[in-house]
Scaffold this motif. Structure first.
Motif, short mmCIF file in Angstrom:
data_model
loop_
_atom_site.label_atom_id
_atom_site.label_comp_id
_atom_site.label_asym_id
_atom_site.label_seq_id
_atom_site.Cartn_x
_atom_site.Cartn_y
_atom_site.Cartn_z
N ASP A 125 0.83 -1.20 0.00
CA ASP A 125 0.00 0.00 0.00
C ASP A 125 0.87 1.25 0.00
OD1 ASP A 125 -1.62 2.25 1.35
OD2 ASP A 125 -3.15 0.71 1.02
N GLU A 126 0.67 2.12 -0.98
CA GLU A 126 1.52 3.30 -1.09
C GLU A 126 1.33 4.27 0.07
OE1 GLU A 126 -1.37 5.92 -4.11
OE2 GLU A 126 0.52 5.05 -4.85
N ASN A 127 0.14 4.32 0.64
CA ASN A 127 -0.09 5.20 1.79
C ASN A 127 0.59 4.66 3.04
OD1 ASN A 127 -1.72 7.03 0.31
ND2 ASN A 127 -3.47 5.66 0.54
N LEU A 128 0.55 3.34 3.21
CA LEU A 128 1.27 2.72 4.31
C LEU A 128 2.77 2.93 4.14
CD1 LEU A 128 1.31 0.91 6.85
CD2 LEU A 128 1.33 -1.08 5.33
N SER A 138 -4.29 -1.85 2.52
CA SER A 138 -3.58 -3.12 2.71
C SER A 138 -2.48 -2.97 3.76
CB SER A 138 -2.95 -3.59 1.40
OG SER A 138 -2.12 -4.73 1.61
N LEU A 139 -2.37 -3.98 4.62
CA LEU A 139 -1.32 -3.99 5.65
C LEU A 139 -0.15 -4.90 5.26
CD1 LEU A 139 -3.46 -4.13 8.92
CD2 LEU A 139 -2.32 -2.15 7.91
N GLU A 140 -0.12 -5.36 4.03
CA GLU A 140 0.96 -6.24 3.59
C GLU A 140 2.31 -5.55 3.78
OE1 GLU A 140 2.51 -8.68 -0.36
OE2 GLU A 140 0.56 -7.66 -0.38
N GLY A 141 3.21 -6.21 4.45
CA GLY A 141 4.52 -5.65 4.75
C GLY A 141 4.69 -5.31 6.22
N ILE A 142 3.56 -5.03 6.88
CA ILE A 142 3.64 -4.64 8.28
C ILE A 142 4.04 -5.82 9.16
CG2 ILE A 142 1.28 -5.14 9.11
CD1 ILE A 142 1.31 -2.24 10.28
N GLN A 143 3.93 -7.05 8.64
CA GLN A 143 4.31 -8.23 9.41
C GLN A 143 5.80 -8.27 9.72
OE1 GLN A 143 3.27 -8.23 6.27
NE2 GLN A 143 4.34 -9.75 5.01
N ASP A 147 -9.18 5.07 11.54
CA ASP A 147 -9.78 5.82 10.43
C ASP A 147 -9.07 5.59 9.11
OD1 ASP A 147 -11.67 6.86 12.20
OD2 ASP A 147 -10.42 8.59 12.68
N ASN A 148 -8.96 4.32 8.72
CA ASN A 148 -8.45 3.96 7.41
C ASN A 148 -9.49 3.09 6.71
OD1 ASN A 148 -5.54 5.00 7.01
ND2 ASN A 148 -5.50 4.21 9.10
N ASN A 149 -9.09 2.37 5.67
CA ASN A 149 -10.02 1.53 4.90
C ASN A 149 -9.58 0.07 4.95
OD1 ASN A 149 -11.47 3.86 4.04
ND2 ASN A 149 -9.92 4.22 2.47
N ILE A 150 -9.18 -0.39 6.11
CA ILE A 150 -8.60 -1.72 6.26
C ILE A 150 -9.69 -2.77 6.49
CG2 ILE A 150 -7.05 -3.13 7.67
CD1 ILE A 150 -5.67 -0.41 8.43
N GLU A 151 -9.65 -3.83 5.72
CA GLU A 151 -10.56 -4.96 5.91
C GLU A 151 -9.82 -6.17 6.46
OE1 GLU A 151 -13.36 -5.89 2.75
OE2 GLU A 151 -12.87 -4.00 1.77
N ASP A 152 -8.66 -6.46 5.89
CA ASP A 152 -7.89 -7.66 6.22
C ASP A 152 -6.78 -7.31 7.22
OD1 ASP A 152 -6.48 -10.02 6.32
OD2 ASP A 152 -5.72 -9.90 4.26
N ILE A 153 -6.85 -7.91 8.43
CA ILE A 153 -5.82 -7.65 9.43
C ILE A 153 -4.94 -8.88 9.68
CG2 ILE A 153 -7.16 -5.84 10.57
CD1 ILE A 153 -7.82 -7.90 12.77
N SER A 154 -4.93 -9.81 8.73
CA SER A 154 -4.18 -11.05 8.92
C SER A 154 -2.68 -10.80 9.10
CB SER A 154 -4.39 -11.99 7.73
OG SER A 154 -4.00 -11.38 6.50
#
Length: 229
Positions: free
Chosen positions: A35-38, A73-78, A90-97
């Motif tokens: 995610d470019e914003n992340l 998307s939180l991909e990469g935060i792991q 206050d974001n648009n996150i659905e998947d928190i896996s």
């Protein structure tokens, strides 16, 4: 003659090796944050404007605050396994896996997202404070393993069953449940009156509870009189 053949074979092999190295480089490299914003928020935290972000740069970050940046998307935060405090309000996150590997997290704020499934949170047994207000959560059973949780904000979801909170003996700082279709508050009855901050109205609490009477003696036949409470 053999020398010439060996030399020719080596010359032919060099381009193959170079091509293979280039292929491996491009497959192995590339952005680890989808995610470019992340990515923008993480770059700001690292003070790293340009260049590819590597996983080893992320492991030492302990606090991250990304509010209202339209992260999806939180991909990469792991890779941020050192995180202790994470604010994604206050974001648009659905998947928190991708959060399931952040086992050092003590404070997690997911308020105001699009979350329905909180199963990954069951792995975050170091959590002390959790805010999942203003989402679309129905099932909170994954919270039953968060035994040291002290602060929980569940307001404005779709939760009807709070049985998962029954054995959370440290949930004493705050418990917000308003805005959910809960009719049975009995799972928190034993410790309700010692929670420092809660939005449960005592009158509504008692009227809404579907508790059955609890007697001082079990049912059965007795041949001598006793006081029943």
């Amino acid at each position: 003659m053999k020398y010439k053949k060996t030399k020719i074979s080596l010359l032919l092999l060099i381009p193959v090796l170079i091509f293979g190295w280039i292929l491996v480089f491009f497959v192995a490299s590339g952005p680890i944050i989808a995610d470019e914003n992340l990515e923008a928020a993480i770059r700001a935290e690292l003070n790293y404007e340009r260049g590819e972000i590597r996983a080893d740069q992320l492991v030492d970050i302990q606090e991250l605050r990304i509010r209202g940046m339209e992260v999806e998307s939180l991909e990469g935060i792991q890779h941020m396994t050192g995180l202790v405090s994470l604010d994604l309000r206050d974001n648009n996150i659905e998947d928190i896996s991708y959060l399931s590997e952040l086992t050092k997290l003590k404070n997690l704020n997911l308020r105001g997202n699009l979350i329905r499934d909180i199963e990954p949170i069951s792995n975050l047994e170091s959590l002390i404070e959790l805010n999942i207000r203003d989402n679309y959560i129905q099932d909170i059973s994954p919270l039953s393993s968060l035994y040291i949780l002290r602060d929980l904000n569940l307001r404005n979801n779709q939760v009807s069953d709070i049985e998962a909170l029954r054995d959370l003996e440290n949930l004493r700082d705050r418990l917000y449940l308003e805005g959910n279709p809960i009719t049975d508050f009995s799972p928190v009855l034993d410790y309700y009156d010692i929670i420092n901050e809660t939005d449960i109205d005592p009158g509504t609490f008692l009227e809404s509870s579907t508790l059955l009477p609890i007697f001082s003696h079990i049912g059965g036949f007795y041949f001598s009189e006793f006081e029943l409470e």
